[in-house]
Design a protein around this motif. Structure first.
Motif, mmCIF file in Angstrom:
data_model
loop_
_atom_site.group_PDB
_atom_site.id
_atom_site.type_symbol
_atom_site.label_atom_id
_atom_site.label_comp_id
_atom_site.label_asym_id
_atom_site.label_seq_id
_atom_site.Cartn_x
_atom_site.Cartn_y
_atom_site.Cartn_z
ATOM 1 N N VAL A 76 -0.118 10.984 -5.282
ATOM 2 C CA VAL A 76 1.555 10.903 -5.283
ATOM 3 C C VAL A 76 2.398 11.466 -4.422
ATOM 4 C CG1 VAL A 76 0.830 10.935 -8.577
ATOM 5 C CG2 VAL A 76 1.274 13.447 -7.259
ATOM 6 N N ILE A 77 2.118 11.820 -3.600
ATOM 7 C CA ILE A 77 2.701 12.879 -2.566
ATOM 8 C C ILE A 77 3.909 11.492 -1.405
ATOM 9 C CG2 ILE A 77 1.023 12.366 -0.303
ATOM 10 C CD1 ILE A 77 2.109 15.034 0.627
ATOM 11 N N HIS A 78 3.404 10.184 -1.794
ATOM 12 C CA HIS A 78 4.582 9.295 -0.956
ATOM 13 C C HIS A 78 5.184 8.885 -2.362
ATOM 14 C CE1 HIS A 78 0.831 7.668 -2.693
ATOM 15 N NE2 HIS A 78 1.137 6.254 -2.047
ATOM 16 N N GLY A 79 5.409 9.642 -3.591
ATOM 17 C CA GLY A 79 6.150 8.690 -4.722
ATOM 18 C C GLY A 79 5.407 7.759 -4.661
ATOM 19 N N PRO A 80 4.077 6.822 -5.285
ATOM 20 C CA PRO A 80 4.132 5.703 -5.498
ATOM 21 C C PRO A 80 4.416 4.657 -7.114
ATOM 22 C CG PRO A 80 2.363 7.105 -5.836
ATOM 23 C CD PRO A 80 3.711 8.279 -5.538
ATOM 24 N N LYS A 81 5.014 3.608 -7.067
ATOM 25 C CA LYS A 81 5.748 3.168 -8.397
ATOM 26 C C LYS A 81 4.144 1.891 -8.841
ATOM 27 C CE LYS A 81 10.008 0.970 -6.754
ATOM 28 N NZ LYS A 81 10.296 -0.273 -5.049
ATOM 29 N N ARG B 269 10.060 7.735 -15.566
ATOM 30 C CA ARG B 269 10.835 7.238 -13.825
ATOM 31 C C ARG B 269 9.967 5.619 -13.342
ATOM 32 N NH1 ARG B 269 9.925 12.571 -13.661
ATOM 33 N NH2 ARG B 269 8.089 12.992 -11.935
ATOM 34 N N TYR C 285 0.827 7.786 5.087
ATOM 35 C CA TYR C 285 1.303 7.295 4.258
ATOM 36 C C TYR C 285 3.079 6.618 4.992
ATOM 37 C CZ TYR C 285 -1.654 6.421 0.242
ATOM 38 O OH TYR C 285 -2.486 6.024 -0.858
ATOM 39 N N LYS D 150 0.399 -0.965 -0.113
ATOM 40 C CA LYS D 150 0.327 0.444 0.410
ATOM 41 C C LYS D 150 1.344 1.627 0.071
ATOM 42 C CE LYS D 150 -4.504 -1.504 1.926
ATOM 43 N NZ LYS D 150 -5.163 -0.942 3.258
ATOM 44 N N ARG D 151 1.890 1.232 0.598
ATOM 45 C CA ARG D 151 2.764 2.351 0.444
ATOM 46 C C ARG D 151 3.459 2.355 -0.660
ATOM 47 N NH1 ARG D 151 5.445 -0.343 4.892
ATOM 48 N NH2 ARG D 151 3.893 0.036 7.168
ATOM 49 N N GLN D 152 3.322 1.959 -1.495
ATOM 50 C CA GLN D 152 4.386 1.857 -3.342
ATOM 51 C C GLN D 152 2.825 1.879 -4.459
ATOM 52 O OE1 GLN D 152 7.266 0.866 -3.580
ATOM 53 N NE2 GLN D 152 7.666 -0.579 -1.581
#
Lengths: 266, 571
Positions: free
Chosen positions: A151-156, A185, A106, A77-79
């Motif tokens: 997108v604040i946590h820079g998800p993959k 990216r 997150y 979930k963090r990703q």
């Protein structure tokens, strides 16, 4: 071989006797911009809800970044970033307060959250609205904020449910640039939208769902070839637009454009 | 866009009290705080805060009163070593805890935690957050104060028992908190689907009808029985003898239920039986765990993503002309029909409307002929019972646009004036109110007998006055202080306090006028006088209602933005 970023096997969701999504098996490669299309009520949002853990599948499995995904998959979930249906904003917060809240949920530290909040608000052209409550935002501004929160946590892996609905052309262009940058990216983007032009321009691969079942899946070129071979009278080298592909596939699945005339309409 | 490269989340474990979980709690606390502070920017927010504060104070005062009473009772029982009666106090607390929200026809405010599922939140944290949110509601405050009262009473009479009493009452309180939460969570689960809501709506309507029928039968038997008991001259003792085996069995059973176990823990302590103490306390703990499991099971399902309210519409073709349609055409008939359909699918409103009828039974029971008082000596129980039926209509009268949600836009888009909309809604609500008022009146008559004609006429005249006052004030409140009603949740929506509390004050004011007039006329030995007074007041109220209705279009236009924002924008 690299694991798919998103993989579903026999994904099914039933509501009583109704199968909203049935036996959906698809695979999205890492770094792919994937368009998930279908008519209203086809099961797009239900699928996204299952993929993001908001809804429990009745059957089937989900793998994200090569790992089995379930409600307790906190690391996954963090990703993942999500713009859910309805956006899930908190109307009585300001935009910076909301982004701060999401960032901390997150697991970002306060300094990083603050820094990214400022950058995102600047990027989304919401910086001048920092005193305004989210409930007072226009629909388009709310969409931009929901995107910023995703997108604040820079998800993959990014799941976007109708992110361009109600967004003006300038903001849509800005969001498209941001998403393309993320994809370049290495981020994987799973998008549902009714704006076929956007899908045609951004997505390399497309799946079409109808009445809960996956009726087509592949690259745009593969779908074109498939439609060309299925439609009689197609000329050699004829290049179908996504709209034509979409209508052809759904037509084959029983959807028909209404030819009935409403006599009382001017 | 440096922030968009790479996942910056810190990697921490540690369960529900680990670093990451604590960060999330802090973020949620900060979010709730900011929502609270931002809410104060608006008059509605300020009113909501004021109303919540007053509700807390009232709950605390009510709880303190009950706590003091229970303290005295516990002290009395403990000092006389009448431990066999202690379970009665525990049962009273438990029933009060569970029934308080039912009696006041208002449930605790409960945050929707479903939006948390997209974040990396552990189930234990999810469970904890569910428990914490809305903990300071009326029933919890009152229940805790009652437990405190019982503890103080026992501790004062028997200081050597204070520790056991504290332990027993703590576990008992935890059980009750978990039980109430579990009940609410499961009710919300059942209300999640429209079909279930419709079935429950039908059940509520049947409940109202059943109350009338059953009460009539029971009442007839009771009168017959009462006469024979009078002849025997020892009705209570006779009944006790008759039901002694049943009471004994009931007492045996209750000992194994949480209130009985709580009392038995203390009984064991007084008899110096540590094994019995521990056994009873452990059993009580098991009950708490069971209640927690019932809640946990529901929350676990929610955490896994079981959300039935997201069910898409069924693909089954709906036959043309299926269901009923109202006679007539035009907007008036359309709104009346839509209102009736919506109402049948909004269980919280039906619940609020039906529940006061249950309380009418309680009120009338207090003045039942079998008790020491006679109906002839207090004929004004009838208007009291009928007036209580008004309580359930707060949501309908004072927030008549709340169930419109995004549909509120249609009201502004259509060429139908808002006053027509409000008039149609007022009509539907008035018919429903007359029905419920009649049901309350019939219930009261069945229990207590028919009151004198002047009381009936006075009550009727007061009802007309009260109805018009409520409709008039309700139009203003519906336009200026609306809140969105979620038909799938029985718990109170956020922001409802600002509307509900002043609405209840107005209702109390109207009731106060009624009491004052009845009392004055009774004192002046002119029991017929309330009728013309109330009719005159009703004429004034009618004039005010018509004026308010006349200006409702202007009023709605002035508040259009806020109305639409409140009923359809982000929560």
């Amino acid at each position: 071989m690299e694991n798919p970023a998103i993989q579903t096997n026999g994904l099914t969701r039933r509501f009583g006797a109704l199968a909203a999504v049935e036996d959906v098996t698809l695979s999205v490669a890492p770094g792919q911009f994937f368009g998930f299309l279908g008519p209203n009520g086809a099961g797009k949002s239900t699928t996204i809800k299952m993929l993001t853990g908001l809804l429990e599948p009745s059957a089937g499995t989900i793998e994200i970044l090569g790992q089995r995904f379930g409600p307790e998959s906190l690391e996954l979930k963090r990703q993942m970033g999500v713009v859910p249906e309805g956006m899930a904003l908190l109307g009585r917060l300001t935009a910076p307060e909301y982004l701060h809240y999401v960032g901390r949920m997150y697991g970002l530290d306060a300094t990083t959250t603050n820094k990214r909040t400022e950058e995102l608000l600047e990027f989304m052209q919401l910086a001048g609205e920092h005193r305004k409550l989210v409930t007072d935002f226009s629909h388009g501004m709310q969409k931009k904020l929901a995107m910023a929160a995703a997108v604040i946590h820079g998800p993959k892996v990014l799941f976007l449910d109708e992110p361009f609905e109600g967004v003006d052309a300038i903001a849509a262009g800005m969001l498209k640039n941001m998403l393309t940058g993320m994809m370049n990216r290495g981020a994987t983007i799973f998008l549902t939208t009714h704006v076929l032009e956007i899908v045609e321009r951004l997505c390399s691969h497309v799946a079409i769902i109808s009445k809960g079942r996956l009726v087509a899946c592949g690259s745009l070129d593969e779908l074109r070839v498939g439609v060309a071979s299925a439609l009689p009278g197609t000329e050699q080298g004829q290049r179908f637009t996504l709209e034509e592909i979409f209508l052809a596939i759904l037509g084959a699945d029983g959807h028909r454009e209404s030819t009935q005339e409403l006599s009382w309409l001017a | 866009m440096a922030g968009l490269t790479g996942v910056g989340a810190s990697r921490t474990g540690g369960g529900m009290l680990g670093r990451e979980a604590r960060t999330q709690y802090a973020a949620m606390a900060r979010m709730r705080w900011r929502i609270f502070v931002n809410g104060l920017r608006t008059i509605h927010g300020l009113l909501d805060l004021g109303a919540t504060g007053i509700a807390w104070v009232l709950s605390s005062v009510y709880g303190l009163g009950l706590g003091v009473g229970l303290c005295a009772a516990a002290y009395s029982l403990a000092s006389r070593a009448s431990w066999q009666y202690l379970p009665i106090l525990f049962w009273a607390v438990s029933i009060l805890w569970l029934m308080f929200p039912v009696v006041v026809a208002s449930f605790q405010e409960q945050s929707d935690l479903g939006t948390l599922l997209r974040f990396p939140v552990r189930f234990a944290s999810y469970f904890l957050l569910h428990l914490i949110s809305g903990l300071m509601d009326g029933s919890t405050i009152i229940g805790l104060l009652c437990c405190l009262g019982v503890w103080l009473g026992i501790a004062m009479a028997r200081p050597d028992l204070y520790l056991w009493a504290a332990l027993s009452l703590s576990v008992f309180a935890v059980f009750n908190i978990l039980l109430v939460r579990a009940v609410f969570a499961w009710i919300d689960r059942w209300l999640a689907q429209r079909k279930t809501r419709e079935i429950l709506g039908l059940v509520f309507m049947l409940l109202v009808v059943s109350l009338l029928v059953i009460n009539s039968v029971v009442n007839q038997k009771h009168y017959e029985g009462w006469k024979s008991h009078k002849e025997e001259a020892a009705p209570l003792r006779g009944a006790l003898d008759k039901y002694a085996p049943l009471l004994k069995t009931a007492n045996m059973v209750q000992q194994w239920l949480p209130p009985g176990l709580g009392a038995r823990t203390l009984l064991g302590a007084t008899e110096q039986k540590p094994v019995a103490e521990f056994a009873s306390l452990s059993m009580l703990g098991v009950w708490a765990v069971l209640a927690g499991s019932a809640l946990g099971g529901r929350l676990k399902a929610q955490y896994r993503g079981q959300n039935l309210s997201w069910a898409p519409s069924r693909d089954k073709p709906i036959g043309r002309g299926s269901g009923w349609t109202l006679c007539g055409s035009g907007p008036f008939a359309a709104i009346v029909e839509k209102e009736l359909r919506s109402l049948m699918r909004t269980v919280p409103l039906l619940w609020a409307v039906s529940v006061p009828l249950l309380f009418v039974l309680v009120i009338s029971g207090m003045f039942h002929p079998s008790s020491s008082s006679d109906v002839k000596s207090f004929p004004y129980v009838f208007p009291l019972c009928v007036a209580y039926a008004l309580v359930g209509f707060t949501g309908l009268f004072y927030n008549s646009l709340g169930a419109e949600e995004a549909g509120i836009q249609l009201l502004f888009l259509s060429p139908t004036p808002i006053r027509t909309v409000l008039l149609s809604k007022n009509l539907v609500h008035s018919i429903l109110f007359v029905f419920v008022g009649l049901a309350a009146g019939v219930l009261s008559c069945l229990r207590l007998g028919v009151p004198p004609f002047v009381v009936l006429a006075g009550t009727g005249a007061w009802l007309v006055f009260a109805l018009l006052c409520n409709l008039a004030a309700g139009i203003i409140f519906s336009i200026t202080m609306p809140y969105r009603i979620n038909p799938g949740r029985i718990t109170r929506p956020a922001g409802a306090q600002a509307n509900t509390f002043p609405a209840v004050l107005i209702q109390l004011g109207v009731l106060g006028v009624g009491v004052l007039v009845f009392w004055l006329c009774w004192s002046l030995k002119t029991p017929w006088l309330p009728v013309p007074i109330f009719l005159a007041l009703a004429a004034g109220a009618l004039f005010v209602w018509l004026r308010i209705l006349h200006y409702s279009d202007d009023n709605a236009s002035q508040h259009r933005d806020a109305l639409i924002a409140t009923l359809m924008k982000a929560e």
